[in-house]
Design a protein around this motif. Structure first.
Motif, mmCIF file in Angstrom:
data_model
loop_
_atom_site.group_PDB
_atom_site.id
_atom_site.type_symbol
_atom_site.label_atom_id
_atom_site.label_comp_id
_atom_site.label_asym_id
_atom_site.label_seq_id
_atom_site.Cartn_x
_atom_site.Cartn_y
_atom_site.Cartn_z
ATOM 1 N N ALA A 45 16.623 -4.412 -0.317
ATOM 2 C CA ALA A 45 18.040 -4.055 -0.150
ATOM 3 C C ALA A 45 18.249 -2.561 -0.397
ATOM 4 O O ALA A 45 19.025 -1.904 0.314
ATOM 5 C CB ALA A 45 18.914 -4.892 -1.080
ATOM 6 N N ILE A 46 17.555 -2.009 -1.392
ATOM 7 C CA ILE A 46 17.639 -0.570 -1.663
ATOM 8 C C ILE A 46 17.080 0.222 -0.486
ATOM 9 O O ILE A 46 17.694 1.198 -0.035
ATOM 10 C CB ILE A 46 16.911 -0.219 -2.980
ATOM 11 C CG1 ILE A 46 17.685 -0.780 -4.175
ATOM 12 C CG2 ILE A 46 16.713 1.294 -3.116
ATOM 13 C CD1 ILE A 46 16.932 -0.731 -5.490
ATOM 14 N N LEU A 47 15.917 -0.197 0.025
ATOM 15 C CA LEU A 47 15.332 0.476 1.188
ATOM 16 C C LEU A 47 16.269 0.401 2.391
ATOM 17 O O LEU A 47 16.468 1.396 3.100
ATOM 18 C CB LEU A 47 13.984 -0.144 1.549
ATOM 19 C CG LEU A 47 12.823 0.145 0.619
ATOM 20 C CD1 LEU A 47 11.615 -0.702 0.993
ATOM 21 C CD2 LEU A 47 12.474 1.618 0.653
ATOM 22 N N ARG A 48 16.840 -0.766 2.616
ATOM 23 C CA ARG A 48 17.748 -0.957 3.754
ATOM 24 C C ARG A 48 18.990 -0.069 3.606
ATOM 25 O O ARG A 48 19.396 0.599 4.560
ATOM 26 C CB ARG A 48 18.140 -2.424 3.888
ATOM 27 C CG ARG A 48 18.973 -2.719 5.130
ATOM 28 C CD ARG A 48 19.317 -4.188 5.287
ATOM 29 N NE ARG A 48 20.008 -4.679 4.109
ATOM 30 C CZ ARG A 48 19.588 -5.691 3.358
ATOM 31 N NH1 ARG A 48 18.485 -6.334 3.646
ATOM 32 N NH2 ARG A 48 20.296 -6.071 2.313
ATOM 33 N N ALA A 49 19.575 -0.037 2.418
ATOM 34 C CA ALA A 49 20.763 0.789 2.189
ATOM 35 C C ALA A 49 20.452 2.272 2.397
ATOM 36 O O ALA A 49 21.231 3.005 3.017
ATOM 37 C CB ALA A 49 21.311 0.552 0.785
ATOM 38 N N ALA A 50 19.310 2.705 1.887
ATOM 39 C CA ALA A 50 18.925 4.107 2.039
ATOM 40 C C ALA A 50 18.660 4.440 3.504
ATOM 41 O O ALA A 50 19.037 5.513 3.984
ATOM 42 C CB ALA A 50 17.697 4.417 1.192
ATOM 43 N N SER A 51 18.035 3.526 4.231
ATOM 44 C CA SER A 51 17.750 3.789 5.642
ATOM 45 C C SER A 51 19.045 3.855 6.449
ATOM 46 O O SER A 51 19.185 4.695 7.337
ATOM 47 C CB SER A 51 16.795 2.745 6.224
ATOM 48 O OG SER A 51 17.440 1.513 6.479
ATOM 49 N N GLN A 52 19.985 2.991 6.120
ATOM 50 C CA GLN A 52 21.267 3.019 6.819
ATOM 51 C C GLN A 52 22.039 4.296 6.493
ATOM 52 O O GLN A 52 22.636 4.912 7.378
ATOM 53 C CB GLN A 52 22.095 1.785 6.467
ATOM 54 C CG GLN A 52 21.532 0.515 7.072
ATOM 55 C CD GLN A 52 22.235 -0.749 6.591
ATOM 56 O OE1 GLN A 52 23.006 -0.724 5.634
ATOM 57 N NE2 GLN A 52 21.947 -1.861 7.251
ATOM 58 N N ALA A 53 22.014 4.707 5.241
ATOM 59 C CA ALA A 53 22.721 5.928 4.838
ATOM 60 C C ALA A 53 22.141 7.156 5.537
ATOM 61 O O ALA A 53 22.873 8.084 5.883
ATOM 62 C CB ALA A 53 22.664 6.094 3.324
ATOM 63 N N ALA A 54 20.832 7.147 5.735
ATOM 64 C CA ALA A 54 20.168 8.284 6.373
ATOM 65 C C ALA A 54 20.057 8.117 7.888
ATOM 66 O O ALA A 54 19.591 9.025 8.577
ATOM 67 C CB ALA A 54 18.776 8.468 5.783
ATOM 68 N N ASN A 55 20.442 6.945 8.379
ATOM 69 C CA ASN A 55 20.360 6.630 9.804
ATOM 70 C C ASN A 55 18.922 6.748 10.322
ATOM 71 O O ASN A 55 18.658 7.377 11.348
ATOM 72 C CB ASN A 55 21.313 7.496 10.625
ATOM 73 C CG ASN A 55 21.554 6.927 12.018
ATOM 74 O OD1 ASN A 55 21.438 5.715 12.232
ATOM 75 N ND2 ASN A 55 21.871 7.784 12.960
ATOM 76 N N VAL A 56 17.996 6.176 9.553
ATOM 77 C CA VAL A 56 16.591 6.098 9.958
ATOM 78 C C VAL A 56 16.134 4.653 9.827
ATOM 79 O O VAL A 56 16.730 3.870 9.082
ATOM 80 C CB VAL A 56 15.679 7.017 9.118
ATOM 81 C CG1 VAL A 56 16.048 8.472 9.287
ATOM 82 C CG2 VAL A 56 15.684 6.624 7.667
ATOM 83 N N LYS A 57 15.083 4.315 10.536
ATOM 84 C CA LYS A 57 14.542 2.962 10.455
ATOM 85 C C LYS A 57 13.882 2.755 9.090
ATOM 86 O O LYS A 57 13.330 3.692 8.510
ATOM 87 C CB LYS A 57 13.522 2.726 11.563
ATOM 88 C CG LYS A 57 14.159 2.735 12.935
ATOM 89 C CD LYS A 57 13.134 2.489 14.008
ATOM 90 C CE LYS A 57 13.835 2.477 15.363
ATOM 91 N NZ LYS A 57 12.899 2.201 16.448
ATOM 92 N N VAL A 58 13.942 1.522 8.613
ATOM 93 C CA VAL A 58 13.323 1.190 7.322
ATOM 94 C C VAL A 58 11.849 1.563 7.346
ATOM 95 O O VAL A 58 11.337 2.139 6.382
ATOM 96 C CB VAL A 58 13.513 -0.307 6.969
ATOM 97 C CG1 VAL A 58 12.678 -0.693 5.758
ATOM 98 C CG2 VAL A 58 14.983 -0.623 6.721
ATOM 99 N N ARG A 59 11.154 1.272 8.440
ATOM 100 C CA ARG A 59 9.715 1.574 8.478
ATOM 101 C C ARG A 59 9.452 3.070 8.393
ATOM 102 O O ARG A 59 8.456 3.495 7.815
ATOM 103 C CB ARG A 59 9.052 0.941 9.695
ATOM 104 C CG ARG A 59 9.369 1.577 11.001
ATOM 105 C CD ARG A 59 8.521 0.991 12.128
ATOM 106 N NE ARG A 59 8.965 1.520 13.380
ATOM 107 C CZ ARG A 59 9.654 0.861 14.282
ATOM 108 N NH1 ARG A 59 9.978 -0.389 14.066
ATOM 109 N NH2 ARG A 59 10.004 1.430 15.407
ATOM 110 N N ASP A 60 10.342 3.894 8.958
ATOM 111 C CA ASP A 60 10.161 5.345 8.868
ATOM 112 C C ASP A 60 10.393 5.843 7.440
ATOM 113 O O ASP A 60 9.655 6.697 6.949
ATOM 114 C CB ASP A 60 11.092 6.059 9.842
ATOM 115 C CG ASP A 60 10.745 5.765 11.307
ATOM 116 O OD1 ASP A 60 9.587 5.384 11.581
ATOM 117 O OD2 ASP A 60 11.634 5.901 12.162
ATOM 118 N N LEU A 61 11.406 5.304 6.785
ATOM 119 C CA LEU A 61 11.650 5.642 5.382
ATOM 120 C C LEU A 61 10.474 5.183 4.521
ATOM 121 O O LEU A 61 10.008 5.913 3.646
ATOM 122 C CB LEU A 61 12.950 5.006 4.898
ATOM 123 C CG LEU A 61 13.325 5.245 3.440
ATOM 124 C CD1 LEU A 61 13.486 6.734 3.148
ATOM 125 C CD2 LEU A 61 14.603 4.496 3.104
ATOM 126 N N ALA A 62 9.979 3.979 4.800
ATOM 127 C CA ALA A 62 8.830 3.451 4.059
ATOM 128 C C ALA A 62 7.605 4.329 4.259
ATOM 129 O O ALA A 62 6.842 4.567 3.316
ATOM 130 C CB ALA A 62 8.545 2.014 4.491
#
Length: 97
Positions: A45-62
């Protein structure tokens, strides 16, 4: 029939890419679990929220988190790890002094 072999090869490559993306997401989730003291669902959920806030895919943030882990991992306390993760996840830098 030769076309089926090409489609099968493309399917195998696509599955490999999916597995690789999931592996890196699991690594990032593990880091978030450790740094924030949360369970797997909360970490995602933290990863998803951060990815949405940054407008990047979860896998790219990961990918970004996983690439940074060798530099932020064992040398930090849990608080230091959390601070480094916050910077990666949300661009938050706190003054720890």
């Amino acid at each position: 029939m030769e076309q089926d072999g090409g489609a099968e090869t493309a399917g195998v490559e696509q599955m490999r890419a999916i597995v690789a993306a999931r592996e890196v997401i699991e690594q990032a989730k593990g880091a978030v679990m450790l740094g924030f003291g949360v369970d797997s669902d909360q970490a995602f959920a933290i990863l998803r929220a951060a990815s949405q806030a940054a407008n990047v895919k979860v896998r790219d943030l990961a990918d970004t988190i996983a690439a940074a882990l060798p530099g932020i991992g064992a040398r930090h306390s849990q608080a230091g790890l959390r601070e480094s993760l916050e910077a990666l996840l949300f661009g938050v830098v706190t003054d720890s002094s």
